[in-house]
Design a protein around this motif. Sequence first.
Motif, short mmCIF file in Angstrom:
data_model
loop_
_atom_site.label_atom_id
_atom_site.label_comp_id
_atom_site.label_asym_id
_atom_site.label_seq_id
_atom_site.Cartn_x
_atom_site.Cartn_y
_atom_site.Cartn_z
N LEU A 134 0.83 -1.21 0.00
CA LEU A 134 0.00 0.00 0.00
C LEU A 134 0.87 1.26 0.00
CD1 LEU A 134 -2.85 -0.77 2.61
CD2 LEU A 134 -2.76 -1.30 0.17
N SER A 135 0.32 2.33 -0.56
CA SER A 135 0.98 3.64 -0.48
C SER A 135 0.78 4.20 0.93
CB SER A 135 0.38 4.59 -1.51
OG SER A 135 -0.96 4.92 -1.14
N TYR A 136 1.54 5.25 1.26
CA TYR A 136 1.37 5.87 2.58
C TYR A 136 -0.06 6.40 2.75
CZ TYR A 136 6.48 5.85 3.38
OH TYR A 136 7.79 5.49 3.59
N GLU A 137 -0.59 6.96 1.67
CA GLU A 137 -1.95 7.50 1.71
C GLU A 137 -2.96 6.38 2.01
OE1 GLU A 137 -2.61 10.85 1.11
OE2 GLU A 137 -4.67 10.42 1.74
N GLU A 138 -2.79 5.25 1.37
CA GLU A 138 -3.71 4.13 1.60
C GLU A 138 -3.57 3.59 3.03
OE1 GLU A 138 -4.02 2.26 -2.93
OE2 GLU A 138 -2.28 1.80 -1.68
N ARG A 151 4.42 7.75 7.85
CA ARG A 151 5.82 7.90 7.45
C ARG A 151 6.74 7.68 8.66
NH1 ARG A 151 8.12 12.98 3.92
NH2 ARG A 151 8.42 14.11 5.86
#
Lengths: 166, 137
Positions: A134-138, A151
């Motif tokens: 997953l991305s940080y946003e997800e 983060r």
Amino acid sequence: MESVPLTWEEVARVYGRKIYNFAYRLTGNSDDAADLVQEVLLRVRKGLASYQPGSFEGWLWRITRNAFLDEVRRRNRRPTAPLPDEVDRWELASSPSADAEYSRISIGDDVQKALLELPYEFREAVVLCDIVGLSYEEIARAVAVPVGTVRSRIHRGRKLLRESLI
Amino acid sequence: MSHAGEQISAYLDGELARAEIDQLQAHLATCGKCAGELQEMQVVRSAVRSLPLLELPPGLIPEADAEVVPLRRNKGFLVGAAAAVVALVIAIAAIVTPSTPSVALEELNSRYGARASLDPAFGPAKVVVPDLGDILE
């Protein structure tokens, strides 16, 4: 535009393995991971009817995370043996190349052990990033914290892993 | 800038904006501490990503048995792919010119195929493959 699985079967087919790997890396135990997959899919089945188009990944992983934490709390309320921290070999027993497979997995034993020693919030962030992808946003949506917190958790988790591994 | 700290992980994961990347790269060029931390974080990141992706136990989800779906990796996966290429180049270079690097780091690198890539934008596409005609000449 994000493609949203419409049926429970599609969710199971596309995300079942991801959920299993998420749970396995958090617990180090295949039985617990299998239980979680079934619990999550049950919740997805109930929740899909009321799902509002948006971030499907965020929705799914929020359900997965909550199911995992509910299970941890449930176990903590009853006096049972702690989760084993070694790789369970049962899933390899039926494989014709079980030895090769076990050798492949045992290479990661020290990494798995180091993961299990992390505080939960750091372990969860690292697993969602590096195992699930997953991305940080997800991750922020799934865990319901700001992206900056994600983060920080990933970096602090990796620093602790570094102390164990290097 | 002060030390890069958690920007290092965000950099490896492809989560920094272009301006932040430029600023970080300028800092890394002058700060050995952060450059070393970047390398170690890359090793750790690659070690976790090198964990085997387990198949579902047969029969757990009958709907999933018919189809094997690969796990998605986010854009940071390109960094891993680039690291693999870099690791290969370094491995070849190490054979030609043996050195005495950090033992622990080297051991992890050999076990997990991990190696820092200083530029997340670097990818296999940038590897120059010589034209066959050049080799034969």
